[in-house]
Write a protein that holds these residues in place. Structure first.
Motif, PDB file in Angstrom:
ATOM      1  N   MET A   1       0.829  -1.210   0.000  1.00  0.00           N
ATOM      2  CA  MET A   1       0.000   0.000   0.000  1.00  0.00           C
ATOM      3  C   MET A   1       0.861   1.257   0.000  1.00  0.00           C
ATOM      4  SD  MET A   1      -3.279  -0.688  -0.105  1.00  0.00           S
ATOM      5  CE  MET A   1      -4.109   0.748   0.578  1.00  0.00           C
ATOM      6  N   LYS A   2       1.879   1.274   0.828  1.00  0.00           N
ATOM      7  CA  LYS A   2       2.738   2.461   0.948  1.00  0.00           C
ATOM      8  C   LYS A   2       3.572   2.694  -0.303  1.00  0.00           C
ATOM      9  CE  LYS A   2       2.968   2.411   5.993  1.00  0.00           C
ATOM     10  NZ  LYS A   2       3.811   2.164   7.190  1.00  0.00           N
ATOM     11  N   SER A   3       3.844   1.623  -1.035  1.00  0.00           N
ATOM     12  CA  SER A   3       4.599   1.777  -2.278  1.00  0.00           C
ATOM     13  C   SER A   3       3.688   2.120  -3.458  1.00  0.00           C
ATOM     14  CB  SER A   3       5.379   0.495  -2.585  1.00  0.00           C
ATOM     15  OG  SER A   3       4.495  -0.578  -2.854  1.00  0.00           O
ATOM     16  N   THR A   4       2.364   1.995  -3.238  1.00  0.00           N
ATOM     17  CA  THR A   4       1.397   2.236  -4.311  1.00  0.00           C
ATOM     18  C   THR A   4       0.777   3.622  -4.234  1.00  0.00           C
ATOM     19  OG1 THR A   4       0.848  -0.126  -4.376  1.00  0.00           O
ATOM     20  CG2 THR A   4      -0.716   1.378  -5.408  1.00  0.00           C
ATOM     21  N   PHE A   5       0.427   4.062  -3.012  1.00  0.00           N
ATOM     22  CA  PHE A   5      -0.297   5.320  -2.837  1.00  0.00           C
ATOM     23  C   PHE A   5       0.563   6.369  -2.128  1.00  0.00           C
ATOM     24  CE2 PHE A   5      -3.415   1.890  -2.874  1.00  0.00           C
ATOM     25  CZ  PHE A   5      -4.306   2.338  -3.845  1.00  0.00           C
ATOM     26  N   PRO A   6       0.481   7.631  -2.569  1.00  0.00           N
ATOM     27  CA  PRO A   6       1.230   8.693  -1.882  1.00  0.00           C
ATOM     28  C   PRO A   6       0.742   8.905  -0.453  1.00  0.00           C
ATOM     29  CG  PRO A   6      -0.260   9.612  -3.537  1.00  0.00           C
ATOM     30  CD  PRO A   6      -0.249   8.136  -3.742  1.00  0.00           C
ATOM     31  N   VAL A   7      -0.568   8.697  -0.240  1.00  0.00           N
ATOM     32  CA  VAL A   7      -1.139   8.792   1.104  1.00  0.00           C
ATOM     33  C   VAL A   7      -1.971   7.543   1.354  1.00  0.00           C
ATOM     34  CG1 VAL A   7      -2.584  10.104   2.690  1.00  0.00           C
ATOM     35  CG2 VAL A   7      -1.266  11.310   0.931  1.00  0.00           C
ATOM     36  N   VAL A   8      -1.682   6.851   2.440  1.00  0.00           N
ATOM     37  CA  VAL A   8      -2.429   5.651   2.802  1.00  0.00           C
ATOM     38  C   VAL A   8      -3.279   5.965   4.026  1.00  0.00           C
ATOM     39  CG1 VAL A   8      -2.288   3.240   3.528  1.00  0.00           C
ATOM     40  CG2 VAL A   8      -0.627   4.140   1.889  1.00  0.00           C
ATOM     41  N   TYR A   9      -4.580   5.774   3.906  1.00  0.00           N
ATOM     42  CA  TYR A   9      -5.500   6.117   4.991  1.00  0.00           C
ATOM     43  C   TYR A   9      -5.784   4.938   5.913  1.00  0.00           C
ATOM     44  CZ  TYR A   9      -6.063  10.293   2.199  1.00  0.00           C
ATOM     45  OH  TYR A   9      -5.809  11.447   1.502  1.00  0.00           O
ATOM     46  N   LEU A  10      -5.418   3.759   5.479  1.00  0.00           N
ATOM     47  CA  LEU A  10      -5.503   2.593   6.355  1.00  0.00           C
ATOM     48  C   LEU A  10      -4.347   2.621   7.344  1.00  0.00           C
ATOM     49  CD1 LEU A  10      -6.178  -0.181   3.682  1.00  0.00           C
ATOM     50  CD2 LEU A  10      -7.790   0.485   5.468  1.00  0.00           C
ATOM     51  N   ASP A  11      -4.597   2.159   8.551  1.00  0.00           N
ATOM     52  CA  ASP A  11      -3.510   2.047   9.525  1.00  0.00           C
ATOM     53  C   ASP A  11      -2.835   0.687   9.428  1.00  0.00           C
ATOM     54  OD1 ASP A  11      -3.733   4.595  11.199  1.00  0.00           O
ATOM     55  OD2 ASP A  11      -5.799   3.878  11.185  1.00  0.00           O
ATOM     56  N   ASN A  12      -3.584  -0.306   9.004  1.00  0.00           N
ATOM     57  CA  ASN A  12      -3.036  -1.643   8.766  1.00  0.00           C
ATOM     58  C   ASN A  12      -3.827  -2.308   7.648  1.00  0.00           C
ATOM     59  OD1 ASN A  12      -2.777  -1.349  12.035  1.00  0.00           O
ATOM     60  ND2 ASN A  12      -1.014  -2.424  11.181  1.00  0.00           N
ATOM     61  N   LEU A  13      -3.159  -3.183   6.932  1.00  0.00           N
ATOM     62  CA  LEU A  13      -3.835  -4.004   5.927  1.00  0.00           C
ATOM     63  C   LEU A  13      -3.296  -5.423   6.031  1.00  0.00           C
ATOM     64  CD1 LEU A  13      -5.619  -4.532   3.440  1.00  0.00           C
ATOM     65  CD2 LEU A  13      -3.695  -3.812   2.008  1.00  0.00           C
ATOM     66  N   PHE A  14      -4.215  -6.372   6.131  1.00  0.00           N
ATOM     67  CA  PHE A  14      -3.824  -7.774   6.236  1.00  0.00           C
ATOM     68  C   PHE A  14      -4.533  -8.609   5.181  1.00  0.00           C
ATOM     69  CE2 PHE A  14      -3.602  -6.081  10.622  1.00  0.00           C
ATOM     70  CZ  PHE A  14      -2.246  -6.263  10.855  1.00  0.00           C
ATOM     71  N   TYR A  15      -3.850  -9.677   4.758  1.00  0.00           N
ATOM     72  CA  TYR A  15      -4.460 -10.700   3.910  1.00  0.00           C
ATOM     73  C   TYR A  15      -4.495 -11.998   4.711  1.00  0.00           C
ATOM     74  CZ  TYR A  15      -2.412  -7.620   0.275  1.00  0.00           C
ATOM     75  OH  TYR A  15      -2.017  -6.560  -0.483  1.00  0.00           O
ATOM     76  N   LEU A  16      -5.555 -12.761   4.543  1.00  0.00           N
ATOM     77  CA  LEU A  16      -5.572 -14.093   5.138  1.00  0.00           C
ATOM     78  C   LEU A  16      -4.649 -15.029   4.363  1.00  0.00           C
ATOM     79  CD1 LEU A  16      -9.363 -14.532   5.991  1.00  0.00           C
ATOM     80  CD2 LEU A  16      -7.509 -13.813   7.492  1.00  0.00           C
ATOM     81  N   ASP A  17      -4.510 -14.762   3.066  1.00  0.00           N
ATOM     82  CA  ASP A  17      -3.557 -15.513   2.245  1.00  0.00           C
ATOM     83  C   ASP A  17      -3.379 -14.780   0.924  1.00  0.00           C
ATOM     84  OD1 ASP A  17      -1.750 -17.449   1.506  1.00  0.00           O
ATOM     85  OD2 ASP A  17      -3.145 -19.127   1.683  1.00  0.00           O
ATOM     86  N   PHE A  18      -2.379 -15.194   0.166  1.00  0.00           N
ATOM     87  CA  PHE A  18      -2.241 -14.686  -1.192  1.00  0.00           C
ATOM     88  C   PHE A  18      -3.295 -15.348  -2.072  1.00  0.00           C
ATOM     89  CE2 PHE A  18       2.349 -14.183   0.095  1.00  0.00           C
ATOM     90  CZ  PHE A  18       2.281 -12.810   0.197  1.00  0.00           C
ATOM     91  N   TYR A  19      -3.679 -14.654  -3.129  1.00  0.00           N
ATOM     92  CA  TYR A  19      -4.625 -15.239  -4.076  1.00  0.00           C
ATOM     93  C   TYR A  19      -3.941 -16.349  -4.868  1.00  0.00           C
ATOM     94  CZ  TYR A  19      -7.952 -15.652  -7.911  1.00  0.00           C
ATOM     95  OH  TYR A  19      -8.837 -16.147  -8.835  1.00  0.00           O
TER      96      TYR A  19
END
Length: 325
Positions: free
Chosen positions: A141-159
């Motif tokens: 997320m941080k490498s994609t968006f100049p501003v990230v509004y999420l405090d955390n992002l999790f995946y249960l698994d990769f697709y």
């Protein structure tokens, strides 16, 4: 070992290629009870396959299976593959575990023993970077968006993972969503429910957002998920604005287009204050939808603490791999 009844049923299936129980009963003169008893046993033995759903069910000879016992693999490798490997056959049948993995390799002309070692190494590699059973998606997320509004992002698994394609959870998600099969969606929900509840407890979540669908379906996965998870916390409603022509996020190939689409078509409703909010989506590609919803939540000043994003599956390498769902 088969009985005389089973042998006659098998011979009939072999001759006719694909038959219904009614055809077997009428042609061979056996009782329905006897026919279904033998069909069940033949299915369990892997001698025949079943396709279709009642009332249109047909039986056919199963593909010849490779002898899985001839491969000299450790119990640790087999146990992990038993736990992690899932496949859906072209006939729509779910198969899993070591035996399914062996057949998957043979159909693709791949060396079973080498593939098994590679598969286990890849699974272990990704399991090793999970914390509390979750993958961290914030680096992406941080490498994609100049501003990230999420405090955390999790995946249960990769697709999906390299070489072997979709993960077990990725396949569950794809076929549950595309088939609109309520039973499969319920199984998916029960599979992920413990981890979601643990996450809610860990971050002291007191409200949840279920990202609304963009594609109209008779059975909506996120609605079914909401019902089966039954999280017992407040649900913040997010509205997907109807446009003259619906443009699903997954059809957009450029990040800028996905961001613009999310800004113009999602609206957060409600004004109650919460400590920490969880946003759940089925699959995260670019992350544009989650980031926009998080932005709107913060704009409305309804959050005191953190906004946590959670996807059933996600990707760390772009978003084209999750365009199927």
């Amino acid at each position: 070992m088969t009985t005389d009844t089973a042998d006659k049923i098998l011979a009939f299936i072999k001759a006719q290629k694909r038959v219904s129980p009614k055809e077997i009963i009428e042609h061979l003169g056996f009782s329905s009870q006897a026919v279904y008893k033998q069909l069940t046993k033949l299915l369990e033995q892997g001698i025949i396959d079943k396709v279709g759903k009642p009332p249109k069910v047909f039986y056919l000879l199963a593909d010849k299976k490779e002898d899985e016992k001839k491969y000299n693999m450790s119990d640790d490798i087999k146990d992990l593959i038993d736990k992690e490997f899932l496949d859906i056959t072209v006939n729509g049948r779910e198969v899993s575990g070591w035996g399914a993995f062996v057949n998957w390799c043979m159909k693709r002309g791949q060396n079973v023993e080498k593939s098994a070692i590679d598969y286990v190494e890849i699974i272990k590699k990704y399991n090793s970077i999970k914390k509390n059973g979750l993958l961290d998606g914030m680096i992406k997320m941080k490498s994609t968006f100049p501003v990230v509004y999420l405090d955390n992002l999790f995946y249960l698994d990769f697709y999906s993972i390299e070489r072997f394609g979709k993960t077990k959870l990725g396949k569950f998600l794809l076929y549950a969503k595309q088939s609109q099969d309520k039973k499969l969606i319920k199984r998916l929900s029960m599979e992920i429910k413990p981890k979601i509840k643990a996450l809610i407890k860990l971050f002291k979540i007191d409200a949840v957002v279920f990202v609304p669908p963009t594609v109209k379906r008779e059975v909506q996965l996120m609605k079914e998920l909401e019902k089966h998870l039954n999280l017992e916390i407040d649900i913040i409603k997010v509205v997907k604005i109807k446009t003259p022509i619906i443009i699903p996020q997954k059809t957009l190939n450029k990040l800028e287009e996905r961001i613009e689409n999310a800004k113009k078509t999602f609206v957060v409703e409600g004004a109650k204050n919460y400590k920490n909010i969880l946003i759940i989506d089925d699959a995260v590609g670019s992350g544009a939808t989650l980031n926009e919803i998080a932005f709107q939540i913060k704009e409305k000043n309804v959050i005191k603490g953190k906004i946590i994003g959670l996807a059933i599956t996600g990707s760390l390498k772009g978003f084209d791999v999750v365009s199927e769902v």
